[in-house]
Design a protein around this motif. Structure first.
Motif, PDB file in Angstrom:
ATOM      1  N   GLU A 142       3.926  -3.727   7.396  1.00  0.00           N
ATOM      2  CA  GLU A 142       3.448  -4.865   8.175  1.00  0.00           C
ATOM      3  C   GLU A 142       3.329  -6.102   7.286  1.00  0.00           C
ATOM      4  O   GLU A 142       3.180  -5.998   6.070  1.00  0.00           O
ATOM      5  N   THR A 200      -2.851   1.604   2.773  1.00  0.00           N
ATOM      6  CA  THR A 200      -3.428   0.258   2.823  1.00  0.00           C
ATOM      7  C   THR A 200      -3.844  -0.214   1.426  1.00  0.00           C
ATOM      8  O   THR A 200      -4.137   0.590   0.534  1.00  0.00           O
ATOM      9  N   GLY A 216       4.292  -3.478   2.426  1.00  0.00           N
ATOM     10  CA  GLY A 216       3.176  -4.212   3.009  1.00  0.00           C
ATOM     11  C   GLY A 216       3.142  -5.580   2.372  1.00  0.00           C
ATOM     12  O   GLY A 216       3.118  -5.685   1.136  1.00  0.00           O
ATOM     13  N   LEU A 248      -3.916  -5.205   3.691  1.00  0.00           N
ATOM     14  CA  LEU A 248      -2.471  -5.067   3.847  1.00  0.00           C
ATOM     15  C   LEU A 248      -2.165  -3.637   4.237  1.00  0.00           C
ATOM     16  O   LEU A 248      -2.760  -2.688   3.706  1.00  0.00           O
ATOM     17  N   ARG A 249      -1.217  -3.479   5.141  1.00  0.00           N
ATOM     18  CA  ARG A 249      -0.770  -2.164   5.586  1.00  0.00           C
ATOM     19  C   ARG A 249       0.728  -2.052   5.356  1.00  0.00           C
ATOM     20  O   ARG A 249       1.471  -3.000   5.640  1.00  0.00           O
ATOM     21  N   ARG A 250       1.162  -0.927   4.848  1.00  0.00           N
ATOM     22  CA  ARG A 250       2.591  -0.738   4.596  1.00  0.00           C
ATOM     23  C   ARG A 250       3.376  -0.860   5.897  1.00  0.00           C
ATOM     24  O   ARG A 250       2.965  -0.349   6.946  1.00  0.00           O
ATOM     25  N   PHE A 260       3.516  -2.856  -2.143  1.00  0.00           N
ATOM     26  CA  PHE A 260       2.966  -4.079  -1.563  1.00  0.00           C
ATOM     27  C   PHE A 260       3.542  -5.295  -2.287  1.00  0.00           C
ATOM     28  O   PHE A 260       3.796  -5.257  -3.495  1.00  0.00           O
TER      29      PHE A 260
END
Length: 256
Positions: A32, A5, A197, A28-30, A165
């Motif tokens: 997603e 994250t 992400g 943020l989540r990888r 990200f």
């Protein structure tokens, strides 16, 4: 295994007019996509730029903490390494007197990739984003490429930087319908394949419906609602979300 994250906590941005972004938290989540939506002037683009501390002159980030998997980091440790930025006007992101190969070489050099290995990596990343005429693209300057091609080149540079990200500030607003669809197809493909992400800043609820997993709604510099994309479309809680969805319905002539 926990999902990696990138968190932003307590972001404040100030200018001459006072506080423009007021205590914004984002996560943020990888793998997603988090959409950040709101009307023009709500502070969503400033929040995106403020996350990396690349604000326009006259504005400053007065508070805000970045955490990668719970570990505090400075913005310059995140910028271009953990997170890459795609701007609304991609032409402004490139030096007009340097070709695409020069930009790519600079990005790869920071990763210690040079020589034949750099050229191989350039070809791989351009192929991944659908830029097929790689030799021509690499020798081109920004003014010689379309907006859609420049958006793809920006993503290719993010892949070269190996950034987990991606921050995308209104990436489809200057594209025609065909280029927009191609860009979104590419973005979703890379989210799935590379577990990117993504923070997707947009006012287009059609883009949100197509791409997002989670949505944060901004109004007057604050986040006023957080939902899954399905929850937001089924039962919006804020006046801003309802207005955006109503506009989407009118434009498309159907229920969102």
């Amino acid at each position: 295994m926990p999902v990696s994250t990138l968190q932003l906590k307590g972001l404040f941005i100030e200018g001459r007019a006072g506080v423009l972004v007021d205590d914004v938290d984002l996560q943020l989540r990888r793998g997603e996509v988090c959409a950040l939506v709101g009307h023009s002037g709500s502070g969503k683009s400033l929040s995106c730029l403020g996350l990396l501390d690349v604000l326009p002159p006259g504005l400053r980030r007065t508070r805000g903490q970045l955490l990668h998997d719970g570990k505090p980091l400075a913005a310059d440790q995140v910028r271009g390494q953990l997170a890459s930025l795609i701007l609304q006007n991609p032409r402004s992101a490139f030096n007009p007197v340097r070709n695409m190969a020069s930009h790519a070489q600079e990005t790869l050099k920071l990763r210690g990739v040079v020589g034949s290995a750099a050229r191989t990596r350039m070809d791989e990343c351009l192929e991944a984003v659908g830029l097929d005429d790689r030799s021509r693209v690499l020798q081109s300057f920004a003014f010689q490429l379309s907006g859609g091609m420049l958006q793809r080149m920006m993503i290719a540079l993010a892949l070269m930087a190996e950034s987990p990200f991606l921050l995308a500030d209104e990436p489809t607003s200057d594209l025609d319908a065909v280029s927009q669809a191609r860009f979104l197809d590419l973005l979703m493909k890379l989210v799935q394949q590379h577990k990117l992400g993504v923070l997707l800043v947009t006012h287009d609820m059609g883009v949100v419906a197509r791409c997002a997993d989670h949505v944060a709604v901004m109004e007057a510099g604050r986040v006023v609602e957080r939902q899954t994309v399905h929850g937001l479309f089924d039962q919006p809680a804020s006046a801003t979300a309802r207005t955006l969805l109503e506009a989407h319905q009118l434009l498309n002539g159907s229920q969102p």
